[in-house]
Design an enzyme around this catalytic site. Structure first.
Site, PDB file in Angstrom:
ATOM      1  N   THR A 207       0.833  -1.042   0.092  1.00 29.63           N
ATOM      2  CA  THR A 207       0.039   0.516   0.109  1.00 29.63           C
ATOM      3  C   THR A 207       1.160   0.818   0.352  1.00 29.63           C
ATOM      4  OG1 THR A 207      -0.320   0.071   2.204  1.00 29.63           O
ATOM      5  CG2 THR A 207      -1.784  -1.322   1.360  1.00 29.63           C
ATOM      6  N   THR A 285       6.699  -5.547   9.116  1.00 28.59           N
ATOM      7  CA  THR A 285       6.802  -4.943   8.282  1.00 28.59           C
ATOM      8  C   THR A 285       6.500  -3.848   7.966  1.00 28.59           C
ATOM      9  OG1 THR A 285       4.176  -5.055   8.037  1.00 28.59           O
ATOM     10  CG2 THR A 285       5.183  -7.319   6.905  1.00 28.59           C
ATOM     11  N   ASP A 350       0.249  -3.889  18.336  1.00 23.93           N
ATOM     12  CA  ASP A 350       0.333  -3.282  17.886  1.00 23.93           C
ATOM     13  C   ASP A 350       0.322  -1.691  16.825  1.00 23.93           C
ATOM     14  OD1 ASP A 350      -0.505  -3.199  14.432  1.00 23.93           O
ATOM     15  OD2 ASP A 350      -2.315  -3.493  14.674  1.00 23.93           O
ATOM     16  N   LYS A 377       2.282   4.974  16.936  1.00 17.82           N
ATOM     17  CA  LYS A 377       1.049   5.009  17.370  1.00 17.82           C
ATOM     18  C   LYS A 377       1.499   4.908  18.234  1.00 17.82           C
ATOM     19  CE  LYS A 377      -1.138   1.430  14.814  1.00 17.82           C
ATOM     20  NZ  LYS A 377      -1.106   0.397  14.061  1.00 17.82           N
ATOM     21  N   TRP A 440      -0.849   6.576   9.917  1.00 19.56           N
ATOM     22  CA  TRP A 440      -0.060   6.921   8.437  1.00 19.56           C
ATOM     23  C   TRP A 440      -0.261   7.710   7.968  1.00 19.56           C
ATOM     24  CZ3 TRP A 440      -2.144   8.661   4.614  1.00 19.56           C
ATOM     25  CH2 TRP A 440      -3.405   8.464   4.229  1.00 19.56           C
ATOM     26  N   VAL A 590      -8.655   1.425   7.381  1.00 16.18           N
ATOM     27  CA  VAL A 590      -9.195   0.414   8.246  1.00 16.18           C
ATOM     28  C   VAL A 590     -10.100   0.495   9.725  1.00 16.18           C
ATOM     29  CG1 VAL A 590      -6.823   1.080  10.297  1.00 16.18           C
ATOM     30  CG2 VAL A 590      -8.327  -1.151  10.791  1.00 16.18           C
ATOM     31  N   CYS A 659     -13.385  -6.042   7.873  1.00 20.29           N
ATOM     32  CA  CYS A 659     -14.115  -5.183   6.350  1.00 20.29           C
ATOM     33  C   CYS A 659     -14.887  -4.917   7.259  1.00 20.29           C
ATOM     34  CB  CYS A 659     -13.592  -5.844   5.244  1.00 20.29           C
ATOM     35  SG  CYS A 659     -11.533  -6.091   4.560  1.00 20.29           S
TER      36      CYS A 659
HETATM   37 CA    CA Z   1      -0.026  -3.625  12.356  1.00 27.94          CA
END
Ligand code: CA
Length: 728
Positions: A207, A285, A350, A377, A440, A590, A659
């Protein structure tokens, strides 16, 4: 890589049982409310000083942008999103008008920053599509569709978004959602080369926007929620040949990758993982931020969260789990490790370190410092010496419950013991929550005001250990129980939790280490930032306005109703002496997908995706907004036993809710299943959920993870939820 993934699936496949004792109701609301009422701000210690090491660049630098261009993702390689353009200024911005717009063929989230080079504006939309416009007139010059298979949509956690292209030497580079890196001819949009950067058997997605260093394109990927193994790769700009790859976490014990990371894994990272099964990817990631300092010849990468989140599964003996949740500095020509700073050792929440990084030179305690700034975050605003990775300061920019501050002697957060849900076995509600105090959405640093601007979220979320964890191929692998965390049906509780959600723009002074000012917005998940030398700050809101503020004090000077929620950042450029401000609007990402109904506090209108471009003499107008139809049909007749509905709740939370929204309440981006006629039709439901009849739209068939009985249980749960809500 293929061997690794198939082992992961066969070894840990469908061994477990669905926990039928778990129910749809949960303690989310009460614990979330408690957390909202009892939060603590983090303290911090004093700044430290360190020596700098300057290394000469190894090869010729990238092309210098021409005046008026916005040539790089974050405007420049320092990614400060601070434009020198001054035609649009506090005195004139009230006259800013729409110059041109372009409708995009999607109703999914838009997160791109356009690039303007040579009078052309290059941008992207959902599903990794690329558009090239005449930057002055808005005429579409070409468009490129990489034809991402719809079923790849189910491989990612966070909407089929794309954050933009990189442009250099007549080429446009884009990463596609299904993991390809593509070089296009900037004149024609024709493919020059395409490489597959990922193992298609695993849940990798791209992305993020590619970044450039001399002669190379750098690209990472996402998938930590599915517990893939993170890495970043460099490809030759001319040929697409892989130059180097750096893995951010160890692979199988004793197996070398033949990658740039091999040495540092053996020397440092391997020992910070304890009992990591070979089947665990580990996460880490590199899905968004990077920055490049050509003078120091350092490429900075922001590394994501661990995967699975629950450390008992990925590293049962504990440990810091390098390099999850870290900033890592690499040599851009070789991928060689230089330094790292881990923000959240052993991350279980996370708390990615993938948020936007800005490079700047600041006077701190009377000394000039080369710094890197990030508001990840986990809720701390970090100022780091970018020559060696030493921490200068870390201060809470948002309410925090997981920590009491960062220990300046060690650079480590002092973590609340209750936050270790994997050790206590008890639910933990955290602030920041899983969506972060800041996500982000890009920041901007104005060198005149000295302030860093970014959108802040206050969204407490629960982390409840999953006592019956089983690996899934087509669902997230977190090791936390998403069904137990589901919001209850009671509308009063939903309203109370919604009331606790907050969103702001914060103007942070990185030298004084505190907020200079803030602006309250309707709710969380607002757009990224742009600031200008003329003293303006631009940002879009989730509620659907593009707003210009005075960069000094946050005074609102102008706004434009964009007819859609905004999450992307604006950018600015000049062509033929005229300054433009451009933004891609379109609600998504998200937040509305996962949080569903909660996200409607910020925005309750459908996505209308467009490129909007403004100038002081613009004459364009948007078409009238059409009211959207809301289904008033009664829900299908309830069916199914209590146990079947409970199973459906369990499967829904793990496989569908990411989703279609928490508790079957859609956030408005994807279809509202409670109002779906298909929920009343067993055969149609099976054809989609198991058979994949809508896979081209992104609704893949889930037959690899789910049985027809699982799918029918989900239908029973969805119908039960629809009936519960229609009675209230
Ligand atoms: Ca994550």
């Amino acid at each position: 890589m293929r061997g690794e993934s198939s082992e992961l699936r066969t070894a840990q496949g469908r061994a477990g049982q669905h926990g039928a004792s778990r129910t749809t109701g949960g303690s989310f609301a009460s614990i979330a409310l408690a957390a909202i009422l009892a939060v603590q701000m983090a303290g911090c210690g004093s700044a430290s000083d360190t020596a700098s090491k300057v290394v000469a660049p190894a090869v010729a630098p990238l092309a210098e942008p021409a005046q008026g261009e916005w040539a790089r993702h974050g405007f420049n390689l320092s990614e400060d999103r601070f434009s020198p353009l001054e035609q649009i200024k506090p005195d004139t911005v009230a006259g800013l008008k729409l110059a041109w717009f372009h409708d995009l063929d999607t109703s999914r989230g838009q997160e791109a920053t356009p690039i303007m080079v040579g009078g052309k504006l290059f941008t992207t939309s959902a599903w990794s599509k690329v558009q090239a416009f005449d930057a002055a007139s808005g005429t579409l010059l070409w468009s490129y569709d990489p034809k991402v298979p719809g079923e790849a949509g189910a491989k990612g956690c966070c909407d089929v978004v794309n954050r933009g292209v990189a442009v250099e030497n007549g080429r446009v580079f884009v990463g596609t959602y299904d993991g390809r890196l593509v070089a296009l001819d900037a004149q024609t949009g024709k493919e020059m080369w395409v490489v597959d950067t990922v193992d298609q058997a695993q849940n990798y997605t791209i992305t993020g926007a590619p970044r450039l260093v001399a002669g190379k394109v750098i690209i990472g990927n996402g998938g930590a929620e599915y517990a893939v193994r993170g890495y970043v790769s460099a490809y030759d700009m001319e040929t697409g040949k892989l130059a180097w790859r750096f893995y951010t976490v160890p692979g199988k014990a004793g197996v070398k990758d033949g990658a740039a990371s091999d040495e540092i894994m053996a020397k440092l990272a391997d020992a910070t993982w304890m009992g990591k099964p070979d089947t665990v990817g580990g996460g880490g990631t590199v899905w968004d931020s990077m920055a490049y300092d050509p003078d120091l010849d350092l490429l900075y990468i922001g590394v994501g969260n661990s995967g699975p989140w629950n450390q008992n599964i990925r590293s049962p003996g504990g440990g810091d789990n390098l390099f999850v949740a870290s900033i890592v500095a690499l040599r851009p020509q070789t991928g060689e490790y230089v330094w790292h700073y881990q923000e959240t050792p052993g991350d279980q929440w996370d708390y990615t370190a993938t948020q936007h990084m800005i490079l700047a030179d600041l006077m701190i305690d009377g000394k000039p410092r080369k710094v890197l700034m990030q508001a990840p975050k986990n809720g701390f605003f970090y100022v780091i010496d970018r020559t060696d990775g030493k921490l200068i300061s870390a201060d809470g920019y948002v309410k925090q419950t997981w920590t009491t501050g960062v220990d300046m002697a060690t650079g480590r957060p002092m973590i609340n013991p209750e936050a270790f849900y994997n050790k206590t076995g008890k639910p933990w509600v955290s602030l920041p929550g899983l969506l972060g105090g800041h996500n982000w959405h890009p920041m901007a640093f104005n060198r005149s005001t000295g302030l860093v601007y970014f959108p802040v979220n206050e969204i407490a979320t629960p982390y409840i250990p999953d006592d019956h964890f089983e690996w899934k191929q087509q669902a997230v692998n977190l090791g936390v129980d998403l069904a137990k965390a589901t919001m209850p049906a009671d509308k009063a509780i939903v309203a109370a939790v919604k009331a606790g959600l907050r969103g702001q723009i914060v103007a942070w002074d990185p030298v004084k280490r505190s907020a200079a000012w803030s602006v309250d917005l309707a709710g969380p998940w607002n757009g990224g930032m742009l600031t200008t030398a003329s003293g303006l700050l631009f940002g879009g809101t989730a509620a659907g306005d593009l707003v210009a503020y005075d960069a000094k004090d946050g005074r609102k000077l102008w706004s434009f109703p964009a007819q859609s929620g905004i999450v992307a950042p604006p950018m600015t450029y000049a062509v033929n002496g005229k300054q433009y401000v451009s933004i891609v609007v379109g609600w998504g990402g998200v937040y509305p997908l996962l949080l569903g109904e909660m996200a409607k506090k910020s925005n309750d209108r459908p996505n209308r995706s467009r490129v909007l471009t403004f100038s002081l003499d613009g004459t364009a107008t948007l078409p009238e907004l059409q009211a959207s139809a809301v289904s008033s049909a009664p829900p299908p007749r309830p069916f199914g036993s209590t146990a079947q509905i409970a199973l459906g709740a369990q499967v829904y939370a793990r496989t569908c809710g990411g989703c279609h929204g928490d508790g079957v309440r859609s956030g408005g981006v994807l279809p509202e299943l409670r109002h779906s006629a298909m929920a009343g039709d067993r055969d149609a439901w099976q054809a989609v959920v198991i058979g994949g009849a809508l896979k081209d739209n992104g609704m893949v068939g889930f037959s690899r993870d789910l049985t027809p009985d699982d799918a029918e249980a989900v239908r029973a749960y969805v119908v039960a939820r629809a009936n519960e809500d229609s009675k209230q």
